[in-house]
Design a protein around this motif. Structure first.
Motif, PDB file in Angstrom:
ATOM      1  N   MET A  34       0.834  -1.199   0.000  1.00  8.03           N
ATOM      2  CA  MET A  34       0.000   0.000   0.000  1.00  8.03           C
ATOM      3  C   MET A  34       0.870   1.251   0.000  1.00  8.03           C
ATOM      4  N   ALA A  35       0.378   2.304  -0.598  1.00  4.58           N
ATOM      5  CA  ALA A  35       1.120   3.560  -0.681  1.00  4.58           C
ATOM      6  C   ALA A  35       0.803   4.445   0.519  1.00  4.58           C
ATOM      7  N   ASP A  36       1.747   5.335   0.849  1.00  2.54           N
ATOM      8  CA  ASP A  36       1.518   6.323   1.892  1.00  2.54           C
ATOM      9  C   ASP A  36       0.450   7.316   1.443  1.00  2.54           C
ATOM     10  N   ARG A  37      -0.386   7.718   2.389  1.00  4.80           N
ATOM     11  CA  ARG A  37      -1.323   8.814   2.164  1.00  4.80           C
ATOM     12  C   ARG A  37      -1.191   9.742   3.357  1.00  4.80           C
ATOM     13  N   ASP A  38      -1.051  11.040   3.106  1.00  2.00           N
ATOM     14  CA  ASP A  38      -0.798  11.937   4.234  1.00  2.00           C
ATOM     15  C   ASP A  38      -1.522  13.263   4.072  1.00  2.00           C
ATOM     16  N   TRP A  39      -1.505  14.005   5.160  1.00  2.00           N
ATOM     17  CA  TRP A  39      -2.092  15.346   5.240  1.00  2.00           C
ATOM     18  C   TRP A  39      -1.207  16.157   6.167  1.00  2.00           C
ATOM     19  N   GLY A  40      -1.031  17.448   5.901  1.00  2.00           N
ATOM     20  CA  GLY A  40      -0.210  18.258   6.777  1.00  2.00           C
ATOM     21  C   GLY A  40      -0.584  19.720   6.745  1.00  2.00           C
ATOM     22  N   ASP A  41      -0.249  20.421   7.833  1.00  2.00           N
ATOM     23  CA  ASP A  41      -0.365  21.873   7.866  1.00  2.00           C
ATOM     24  C   ASP A  41       0.950  22.431   8.403  1.00  2.00           C
ATOM     25  N   ASP A  42       0.927  23.614   8.977  1.00  2.00           N
ATOM     26  CA  ASP A  42       2.177  24.238   9.391  1.00  2.00           C
ATOM     27  C   ASP A  42       2.754  23.666  10.667  1.00  2.00           C
ATOM     28  N   GLN A  43       2.026  22.715  11.304  1.00  2.00           N
ATOM     29  CA  GLN A  43       2.537  22.116  12.526  1.00  2.00           C
ATOM     30  C   GLN A  43       2.542  20.599  12.502  1.00  2.00           C
ATOM     31  N   VAL A  44       1.552  19.998  11.886  1.00  2.00           N
ATOM     32  CA  VAL A  44       1.342  18.560  12.018  1.00  2.00           C
ATOM     33  C   VAL A  44       1.268  17.889  10.645  1.00  2.00           C
ATOM     34  N   THR A  45       1.843  16.683  10.559  1.00  2.00           N
ATOM     35  CA  THR A  45       1.627  15.802   9.409  1.00  2.00           C
ATOM     36  C   THR A  45       1.079  14.478   9.924  1.00  2.00           C
ATOM     37  N   LEU A  46       0.012  13.991   9.317  1.00  2.00           N
ATOM     38  CA  LEU A  46      -0.569  12.695   9.631  1.00  2.00           C
ATOM     39  C   LEU A  46      -0.460  11.803   8.408  1.00  2.00           C
ATOM     40  N   GLY A  47      -0.067  10.553   8.609  1.00  2.00           N
ATOM     41  CA  GLY A  47       0.085   9.632   7.491  1.00  2.00           C
ATOM     42  C   GLY A  47      -0.487   8.266   7.793  1.00  2.00           C
ATOM     43  N   ILE A  48      -0.844   7.535   6.742  1.00  2.00           N
ATOM     44  CA  ILE A  48      -1.487   6.233   6.917  1.00  2.00           C
ATOM     45  C   ILE A  48      -1.141   5.325   5.753  1.00  2.00           C
ATOM     46  N   ARG A  49      -0.979   4.035   6.050  1.00  2.00           N
ATOM     47  CA  ARG A  49      -0.993   2.975   5.043  1.00  2.00           C
ATOM     48  C   ARG A  49      -2.148   2.052   5.400  1.00  2.00           C
ATOM     49  N   LEU A  50      -3.125   2.006   4.543  1.00  2.00           N
ATOM     50  CA  LEU A  50      -4.368   1.302   4.835  1.00  2.00           C
ATOM     51  C   LEU A  50      -4.286  -0.158   4.423  1.00  2.00           C
ATOM     52  N   ASN A  51      -4.587  -1.054   5.351  1.00  2.00           N
ATOM     53  CA  ASN A  51      -4.725  -2.473   5.052  1.00  2.00           C
ATOM     54  C   ASN A  51      -6.221  -2.777   5.032  1.00  2.00           C
ATOM     55  N   ARG A  52      -6.759  -3.048   3.865  1.00  2.00           N
ATOM     56  CA  ARG A  52      -8.209  -3.205   3.722  1.00  2.00           C
ATOM     57  C   ARG A  52      -8.635  -4.601   4.170  1.00  2.00           C
ATOM     58  N   LEU A  53      -9.321  -4.660   5.316  1.00  2.00           N
ATOM     59  CA  LEU A  53      -9.752  -5.931   5.889  1.00  2.00           C
ATOM     60  C   LEU A  53     -11.268  -6.082   5.920  1.00  2.00           C
ATOM     61  N   LEU A  54     -11.993  -4.991   5.757  1.00  2.00           N
ATOM     62  CA  LEU A  54     -13.449  -4.994   5.844  1.00  2.00           C
ATOM     63  C   LEU A  54     -14.046  -4.605   4.495  1.00  2.00           C
TER      64      LEU A  54
END
Length: 648
Positions: A34-54
């Motif tokens: 799975m590829a990285d997916r992320d979001w960020g602003d001037d203070q925080v970056t959040l990232g996820i690699r999703l494992n689809r189980l449902l």
């Protein structure tokens, strides 16, 4: 399951993108391909690699933004009550079909903010950035089935806060030195509950199960949001309590079958819990023409080894009696194949970022996982938490009767337990009066009667660390003398929280692609059982009374009438004897590791290894305590410390 990463740099987010990429890359085994997916602003970056189980994961587009741009959410989750939440949130059934669990969770957070955790059911690890209040909210499910770790640090003179599902994500950050946390290791060797935020790596902390952590620029606060103090139910009959138990078990099992398709795998021992889960799953899968493959660990053919009183070695026949009731159960017996408990002892370090507790049991667990993986199954059901809920035995009934001064009733219960063979009179007396004995008296009586419970008898702890372990136990309000508890609720909550299982679930996902699900850990099922008066769990010397009544509609009488318990890996010593050379090599590697020598009694390790070739582990007194408990668990700890210390 899914890999999460977050990075907050309070004085300007210049390193967040690179940090999240590093953390997610290090956790790639939990979401392969799975590829990285992320979001960020001037203070925080959040990232996820999703494992689809449902099935609904097809609609998952995390990171998600909500609240008009105020909230950004990433989560590793399975919501077992998404329909109930949808109704409370006025989400129509048609719309719900197009929403992932993360979408429902975001809507819940928008409506109830942090307090939404009280409404969630299932397994989850959550990270939410609140751009208005500049806070990062972290939370784990009630029992911590999904892991979440964090690190507070400085780099180039700038403070940061990093979050990852697993420690290996945080250890991938620049300037993070990998080293074992020796205080945590000492507690683990001493078999203490895993209280507190420390992980097994120095500098890496964990969000505890059932906790919410809120991080701001001013610091971090944590609170336990699940701490039940139930009021006792007052239902009209014992059967009414049993009906309630069946209702919760059926509902919890149905939730764990979500996404199973036409087949599911389960553990099936001869115990009440795994049998109840397997049978209930079979009933529900039959409605969709589905099948259950049930695996039972058994000793080698012809094994006649000695087991302790109240135990039996071969769980195959009783497990088979369960499978025989359901045409859609494919029952598979799993005998040992000669694998040494040391063969995969690095599983804890490589996949779980923590040491394993019982190498003997991991032999058959790993074999079942191998078979399930080869069969192409993705969901593995178990009943690990049932002893404190579904099949609770009413262990504190004696203490309750004693505190209520119902001495005649206490005597009758003790007499009936002795008559049924659950106790000898000596054991019944110890069990009844143990909580009110001084610890020194309790331990003296245990020694006199040959029931040693000293910490250095059942573990390989370094004698120099015993004082530290005892101090840690006092701080955790944990009795190293193992006296019976007087408070049944407190005892059951301690057991439920004693081991943080989230990393093990992640490990099974990475190593075998298996999503481990346990209906007996369902929070509503557990809270129901905690609210049932003790007398419904034990009466007239019959323990697990409520389970026997409730499960009579789905389990065979021979299993429900069995008072003994199966002894898993009863033939453990055969593989240990066969691998004496490997164990000696492992001991030498441990002795070359300075930090392992710090926490383990290497002199006793030497003596046990030297005596192994000439010791009859099947009959020698104390062999279980010395080899299965002390030596093999010590080897698991030593191997983890060696690898975490990067010692060859």
């Amino acid at each position: 399951m899914t890999a999460l990463a977050g990075y907050w740099q309070v004085d300007g987010n210049t390193d967040g993108d690179d940090a999240c990429h590093r953390m997610l890359s290090a956790q790639a085994m939990y979401a392969p391909g799975m590829a990285d997916r992320d979001w960020g602003d001037d203070q925080v970056t959040l990232g996820i690699r999703l494992n689809r189980l449902l099935p609904e994961d097809a609609h998952d587009r995390q990171p998600l933004e909500g609240g008009g741009g105020r909230f950004t959410l990433i989560a590793d989750l399975r919501l077992d009550n998404r329909e109930d939440l949808a109704r409370a949130l006025d989400i129509t059934a048609d719309r719900l079909r197009m929403l992932s669990d993360a979408d429902v969770l975001l809507a819940a957070f928008e409506r109830w903010d942090v307090e939404c955790v009280h409404r969630l059911r299932g397994a989850f690890a959550i990270m939410v950035w609140d751009a208005v209040n500049r806070r990062l909210v972290l939370a784990r499910d009630h029992l911590g089935q999904r892991p979440l770790h964090y690190h507070r640090g400085r780099r180039n003179g700038r403070g940061f806060f990093a979050v990852a599902s697993m420690p290996k994500g945080l250890l991938a950050l620049p300037d993070m030195a990998q080293a074992p946390d020796m205080t945590r290791m000492t507690g683990f060797v001493a078999l203490l509950p895993e209280n507190g935020t420390a992980s097994f790596f120095e500098g890496v902390e964990r969000v505890e199960g059932g906790h919410v952590v809120v991080v701001t620029a001013d610091g971090l606060t944590a609170r336990r949001y699940w701490n039940p103090a139930p009021e006792m139910l007052n239902l009209p009959s014992h059967e009414a309590y049993a009906e309630g138990l069946r209702h919760h078990l059926d509902r919890a099992t149905a939730a764990c079958l979500r996404g199973a398709g036409g087949s599911v795998t389960s553990h099936l021992s001869s115990g009440f819990d795994s049998a109840a889960v397997t049978a209930t799953a079979a009933r529900q899968m039959a409605a969709r023409n589905g099948r259950v493959t049930a695996y039972t660990s058994v000793p080698r053919p012809g094994f006649r080894g000695k087991v302790t009183r109240g135990r039996y070695a071969d769980e195959g026949p009783l497990a088979a009696s369960v499978a025989a009731l359901y045409p859609n159960i494919d029952h598979v017996l799993v005998p040992p194949n000669g694998t040494s408990p040391l063969d995969r002892i690095d599983f804890g370090f490589q996949f779980c970022d923590r040491p394993i507790l019982n190498p003997c049991n991991h032999v058959w667990i790993n074999r079942i996982n191998d078979l399930a993986q080869a069969a192409g199954d993705r969901i593995l059901l178990s009943g690990q938490m049932g002893n404190m809920g579904l099949s609770y035995g009413g262990d504190t009934l004696y203490q309750e009767l004693l505190s209520q001064r119902r001495y005649l009733a206490l005597f009758r219960e003790m007499r009936e337990s002795v008559r049924r063979g659950r106790w000898r009179w000596r054991g019944a007396v110890f069990h009844a009066f143990g909580p009110v004995m001084p610890r020194s008296v309790w331990e003296g009586l245990r020694r006199v009667t040959g029931q040693e419970v000293a910490i250095d008898h059942v573990t390989l702890i370094n004698p120099a660390k015993i004082g530290m372990a005892e101090e840690m136990a006092r701080g955790a309000d944990f009795d190293l003398g193992y006296r019976p508890w007087a408070d049944g609720i407190a005892m059951r909550m301690m057991v439920l929280r004693r081991i943080d299982g989230g990393n093990f679930h992640k490990g099974a996902l990475a190593a075998w692609g298996l999503d481990s699900r346990d209906p007996t850990s369902d929070i509503d099922l557990l809270e129901y059982c905690l609210s049932v008066p003790t007398e419904h769990f034990q009466r007239n010397g019959v323990a697990r009374r409520l389970a026997r009544t409730a499960l009579a509609d789905r389990l065979p009488a021979p299993l429900l009438n069995e008072d003994r318990r199966g002894y898993q890996a009863a033939d453990w010593y055969e593989a240990v004897k066969a691998d004496a050379g490997g164990i000696a090599d492992m001991a030498e590697a441990i002795k070359r590791t300075p930090l392992a020598r710090e926490v383990l009694d290497v002199d006793r390790l030497d003596r046990l290894v030297a005596a192994l070739p000439t010791t009859d582990l099947a009959t020698a007194r104390g062999a279980v305590a010395s080899y299965r408990l002390s030596l093999l668990r010590g080897a698991a700890v030593g191997d983890f410390v060696r690898r975490a210390s990067r010692v060859n």
